[in-house]
Scaffold this motif. Structure first.
Motif, PDB file in Angstrom:
ATOM      1  N   LYS A 188       0.831  -1.197   0.000  1.00  0.00           N
ATOM      2  CA  LYS A 188       0.000   0.000   0.000  1.00  0.00           C
ATOM      3  C   LYS A 188       0.871   1.255   0.000  1.00  0.00           C
ATOM      4  CE  LYS A 188      -4.021  -2.057   0.195  1.00  0.00           C
ATOM      5  NZ  LYS A 188      -4.988  -1.957  -0.933  1.00  0.00           N
ATOM      6  N   LEU A 189       1.949   1.230   0.791  1.00  0.00           N
ATOM      7  CA  LEU A 189       2.829   2.384   0.864  1.00  0.00           C
ATOM      8  C   LEU A 189       3.460   2.709  -0.480  1.00  0.00           C
ATOM      9  CD1 LEU A 189       4.615   1.819   4.288  1.00  0.00           C
ATOM     10  CD2 LEU A 189       3.239   3.790   3.641  1.00  0.00           C
ATOM     11  N   ALA A 190       3.822   1.674  -1.223  1.00  0.00           N
ATOM     12  CA  ALA A 190       4.464   1.871  -2.523  1.00  0.00           C
ATOM     13  C   ALA A 190       3.555   2.617  -3.492  1.00  0.00           C
ATOM     14  CB  ALA A 190       4.877   0.529  -3.114  1.00  0.00           C
ATOM     15  N   GLU A 191       2.238   2.526  -3.252  1.00  0.00           N
ATOM     16  CA  GLU A 191       1.281   3.163  -4.150  1.00  0.00           C
ATOM     17  C   GLU A 191       0.982   4.604  -3.750  1.00  0.00           C
ATOM     18  OE1 GLU A 191      -2.122   0.700  -3.829  1.00  0.00           O
ATOM     19  OE2 GLU A 191      -1.169  -1.072  -4.728  1.00  0.00           O
ATOM     20  N   ARG A 192       1.445   4.996  -2.588  1.00  0.00           N
ATOM     21  CA  ARG A 192       1.097   6.321  -2.088  1.00  0.00           C
ATOM     22  C   ARG A 192       1.773   7.421  -2.919  1.00  0.00           C
ATOM     23  NH1 ARG A 192      -3.308   6.549   1.261  1.00  0.00           N
ATOM     24  NH2 ARG A 192      -3.279   4.777   2.682  1.00  0.00           N
ATOM     25  N   GLN A 193       0.967   8.389  -3.327  1.00  0.00           N
ATOM     26  CA  GLN A 193       1.482   9.548  -4.037  1.00  0.00           C
ATOM     27  C   GLN A 193       1.785  10.651  -3.028  1.00  0.00           C
ATOM     28  OE1 GLN A 193       2.094   9.390  -7.392  1.00  0.00           O
ATOM     29  NE2 GLN A 193       1.500   7.248  -7.079  1.00  0.00           N
ATOM     30  N   LEU A 194       2.537  11.641  -3.476  1.00  0.00           N
ATOM     31  CA  LEU A 194       2.913  12.741  -2.598  1.00  0.00           C
ATOM     32  C   LEU A 194       1.687  13.443  -2.027  1.00  0.00           C
ATOM     33  CD1 LEU A 194       5.290  14.300  -1.425  1.00  0.00           C
ATOM     34  CD2 LEU A 194       5.255  15.759  -3.451  1.00  0.00           C
ATOM     35  N   ASN A 195       0.669  13.619  -2.856  1.00  0.00           N
ATOM     36  CA  ASN A 195      -0.547  14.280  -2.382  1.00  0.00           C
ATOM     37  C   ASN A 195      -1.218  13.502  -1.255  1.00  0.00           C
ATOM     38  OD1 ASN A 195      -0.267  16.403  -4.129  1.00  0.00           O
ATOM     39  ND2 ASN A 195      -1.747  15.638  -5.630  1.00  0.00           N
ATOM     40  N   ASP A 196      -1.146  12.160  -1.314  1.00  0.00           N
ATOM     41  CA  ASP A 196      -1.725  11.332  -0.246  1.00  0.00           C
ATOM     42  C   ASP A 196      -1.049  11.639   1.085  1.00  0.00           C
ATOM     43  OD1 ASP A 196      -3.311  10.072  -2.128  1.00  0.00           O
ATOM     44  OD2 ASP A 196      -1.915   8.424  -2.425  1.00  0.00           O
ATOM     45  N   LEU A 197       0.272  11.762   1.046  1.00  0.00           N
ATOM     46  CA  LEU A 197       1.024  12.031   2.270  1.00  0.00           C
ATOM     47  C   LEU A 197       0.720  13.418   2.804  1.00  0.00           C
ATOM     48  CD1 LEU A 197       4.513  10.569   1.256  1.00  0.00           C
ATOM     49  CD2 LEU A 197       2.694   9.433   2.524  1.00  0.00           C
ATOM     50  N   VAL A 198       0.613  14.388   1.914  1.00  0.00           N
ATOM     51  CA  VAL A 198       0.301  15.748   2.344  1.00  0.00           C
ATOM     52  C   VAL A 198      -1.072  15.801   3.001  1.00  0.00           C
ATOM     53  CG1 VAL A 198      -0.119  18.117   1.573  1.00  0.00           C
ATOM     54  CG2 VAL A 198       1.794  16.814   0.613  1.00  0.00           C
ATOM     55  N   VAL A 199      -2.057  15.150   2.382  1.00  0.00           N
ATOM     56  CA  VAL A 199      -3.417  15.127   2.948  1.00  0.00           C
ATOM     57  C   VAL A 199      -3.403  14.472   4.331  1.00  0.00           C
ATOM     58  CG1 VAL A 199      -5.721  14.126   2.711  1.00  0.00           C
ATOM     59  CG2 VAL A 199      -4.615  15.199   0.737  1.00  0.00           C
ATOM     60  N   ALA A 200      -2.665  13.371   4.475  1.00  0.00           N
ATOM     61  CA  ALA A 200      -2.575  12.690   5.768  1.00  0.00           C
ATOM     62  C   ALA A 200      -1.921  13.594   6.810  1.00  0.00           C
ATOM     63  CB  ALA A 200      -1.775  11.391   5.623  1.00  0.00           C
ATOM     64  N   ALA A 201      -0.873  14.300   6.413  1.00  0.00           N
ATOM     65  CA  ALA A 201      -0.189  15.210   7.327  1.00  0.00           C
ATOM     66  C   ALA A 201      -1.115  16.341   7.763  1.00  0.00           C
ATOM     67  CB  ALA A 201       1.065  15.781   6.661  1.00  0.00           C
ATOM     68  N   LEU A 202      -1.872  16.870   6.837  1.00  0.00           N
ATOM     69  CA  LEU A 202      -2.791  17.962   7.171  1.00  0.00           C
ATOM     70  C   LEU A 202      -3.902  17.489   8.101  1.00  0.00           C
ATOM     71  CD1 LEU A 202      -3.074  19.804   3.736  1.00  0.00           C
ATOM     72  CD2 LEU A 202      -1.706  20.438   5.728  1.00  0.00           C
ATOM     73  N   ARG A 203      -4.325  16.231   7.950  1.00  0.00           N
ATOM     74  CA  ARG A 203      -5.325  15.683   8.877  1.00  0.00           C
ATOM     75  C   ARG A 203      -4.768  15.661  10.301  1.00  0.00           C
ATOM     76  NH1 ARG A 203      -6.413  11.106   5.161  1.00  0.00           N
ATOM     77  NH2 ARG A 203      -8.191  11.642   3.842  1.00  0.00           N
ATOM     78  N   THR A 204      -3.517  15.228  10.431  1.00  0.00           N
ATOM     79  CA  THR A 204      -2.878  15.187  11.747  1.00  0.00           C
ATOM     80  C   THR A 204      -2.791  16.579  12.343  1.00  0.00           C
ATOM     81  OG1 THR A 204      -1.568  13.238  11.191  1.00  0.00           O
ATOM     82  CG2 THR A 204      -0.752  14.600  12.987  1.00  0.00           C
ATOM     83  N   LEU A 205      -2.354  17.549  11.551  1.00  0.00           N
ATOM     84  CA  LEU A 205      -2.230  18.919  12.034  1.00  0.00           C
ATOM     85  C   LEU A 205      -3.592  19.487  12.442  1.00  0.00           C
ATOM     86  CD1 LEU A 205       0.330  20.278   9.436  1.00  0.00           C
ATOM     87  CD2 LEU A 205       0.705  20.091  11.899  1.00  0.00           C
ATOM     88  N   ARG A 206      -4.619  19.186  11.655  1.00  0.00           N
ATOM     89  CA  ARG A 206      -5.960  19.657  11.983  1.00  0.00           C
ATOM     90  C   ARG A 206      -6.434  19.085  13.319  1.00  0.00           C
ATOM     91  NH1 ARG A 206     -10.708  17.850   8.095  1.00  0.00           N
ATOM     92  NH2 ARG A 206     -10.195  15.881   9.131  1.00  0.00           N
ATOM     93  N   GLY A 207      -6.186  17.783  13.527  1.00  0.00           N
ATOM     94  CA  GLY A 207      -6.582  17.147  14.779  1.00  0.00           C
ATOM     95  C   GLY A 207      -5.868  17.752  15.972  1.00  0.00           C
ATOM     96  N   GLU A 208      -4.559  17.997  15.839  1.00  0.00           N
ATOM     97  CA  GLU A 208      -3.792  18.588  16.937  1.00  0.00           C
ATOM     98  C   GLU A 208      -4.264  20.014  17.211  1.00  0.00           C
ATOM     99  OE1 GLU A 208       0.369  18.365  16.378  1.00  0.00           O
ATOM    100  OE2 GLU A 208       0.460  16.218  16.776  1.00  0.00           O
ATOM    101  N   MET A 209      -4.556  20.750  16.152  1.00  0.00           N
ATOM    102  CA  MET A 209      -5.017  22.126  16.302  1.00  0.00           C
ATOM    103  C   MET A 209      -6.352  22.157  17.038  1.00  0.00           C
ATOM    104  SD  MET A 209      -5.116  24.941  13.262  1.00  0.00           S
ATOM    105  CE  MET A 209      -6.086  23.840  12.222  1.00  0.00           C
ATOM    106  N   GLN A 210      -7.275  21.287  16.653  1.00  0.00           N
ATOM    107  CA  GLN A 210      -8.579  21.236  17.315  1.00  0.00           C
ATOM    108  C   GLN A 210      -8.447  20.855  18.782  1.00  0.00           C
ATOM    109  OE1 GLN A 210     -10.621  18.477  14.742  1.00  0.00           O
ATOM    110  NE2 GLN A 210     -11.586  20.110  13.554  1.00  0.00           N
ATOM    111  N   GLU A 211      -7.581  19.874  19.054  1.00  0.00           N
ATOM    112  CA  GLU A 211      -7.385  19.440  20.438  1.00  0.00           C
ATOM    113  C   GLU A 211      -6.816  20.561  21.293  1.00  0.00           C
ATOM    114  OE1 GLU A 211      -4.913  16.027  22.950  1.00  0.00           O
ATOM    115  OE2 GLU A 211      -5.046  15.903  20.763  1.00  0.00           O
ATOM    116  N   ALA A 212      -5.839  21.292  20.749  1.00  0.00           N
ATOM    117  CA  ALA A 212      -5.233  22.392  21.499  1.00  0.00           C
ATOM    118  C   ALA A 212      -6.252  23.485  21.796  1.00  0.00           C
ATOM    119  CB  ALA A 212      -4.043  22.970  20.717  1.00  0.00           C
ATOM    120  N   LEU A 213      -7.088  23.815  20.810  1.00  0.00           N
ATOM    121  CA  LEU A 213      -8.088  24.857  21.015  1.00  0.00           C
ATOM    122  C   LEU A 213      -9.156  24.424  22.011  1.00  0.00           C
ATOM    123  CD1 LEU A 213      -8.534  26.232  17.387  1.00  0.00           C
ATOM    124  CD2 LEU A 213      -7.535  27.425  19.350  1.00  0.00           C
TER     125      LEU A 213
END
Length: 213
Positions: A28-53
């Motif tokens: 599955k990892l071999a199929e991941r495109q750069l955009n997939d990783l960016v979207v996943a990273a942004l999800r993590t950042l969004r979750g942390e931001m919401q939790e902090a607020l």
């Protein structure tokens, strides 16, 4: 305009933020495109931001209730002030996460070697998943008076990435440690940064001792 971050540094940051969102299966990892990783990273950042607020709002409410429901004395005022200060710090943390969420795609877009960013981020994630048990044993032995599973998740993942780089990805120990500390400056607190630096120093010393250096 060029990105001031080197491709591998961007890849580490991308791997750290997307690690919890991406499947560890090699096929599955071999199929991941750069955009997939960016979207996943942004999800993590969004979750942390919401939790902090959310935590910041809770601290403000607690501080306000303490002032309303208690006699106004030095201890109460000091306690309420501490809560408000904590809320301000958490809000600042959320703002910083928002800045990162905006900057990360820009850094990646401007990176001259976007293929390298993607391939190294995937290599880090794949290695951490495949070697998780070995990595965690090494880290558990290097943590003093604490347990790996009690650390904040972001701190655990910074440590795992650094050990994966040192042991399995042919990264110089000092480079891996320095890069882990840089990640901790952005995504952990001062206590976490010091802990990460100390744990990785002990891991490095143990590796050198085994190698007879």
């Amino acid at each position: 305009m060029k990105s001031q971050k080197r491709p591998r540094r961007i890849a580490r940051e991308l791997a750290l933020l997307s690690l919890s969102q991406i499947s560890g299966k090699p096929e599955k990892l071999a199929e991941r495109q750069l955009n997939d990783l960016v979207v996943a990273a942004l999800r993590t950042l969004r979750g942390e931001m919401q939790e902090a607020l959310e935590t910041a709002v809770a601290e403000v409410i607690r501080g306000s209730d303490r002032l309303k429901n208690s006699e106004t004395n030095a201890a109460t005022l000091s306690s309420a002030r501490a809560m408000v200060t904590e809320a301000i710090e958490l809000t600042q943390s959320a703002i910083n996460r928002l800045g990162t969420a905006i900057d990360l795609p820009v850094f990646i877009q401007l990176a001259e070697e976007r293929t390298q960013v993607r391939s190294y981020a995937v290599e880090i994630i794949s290695t951490v998943y495949r070697r998780r048990e070995e990595i965690d044993v090494i880290l558990s032995e290097a943590i003093v008076n604490w347990q790996l599973n009690r650390l904040p998740k972001i701190d655990r993942d910074i440590l795992r990435i650094a050990v994966a780089e040192i042991l399995f990805l042919n990264t110089e120990e000092q480079v891996a440690i320095n890069e882990a500390v840089e990640l901790a400056k952005s995504y952990s607190d001062d206590e976490g940064r010091r802990l990460i630096n100390g744990v990785l120093r002990r891991v490095s010393n143990k590796i050198e001792t085994k190698a007879g250096v």
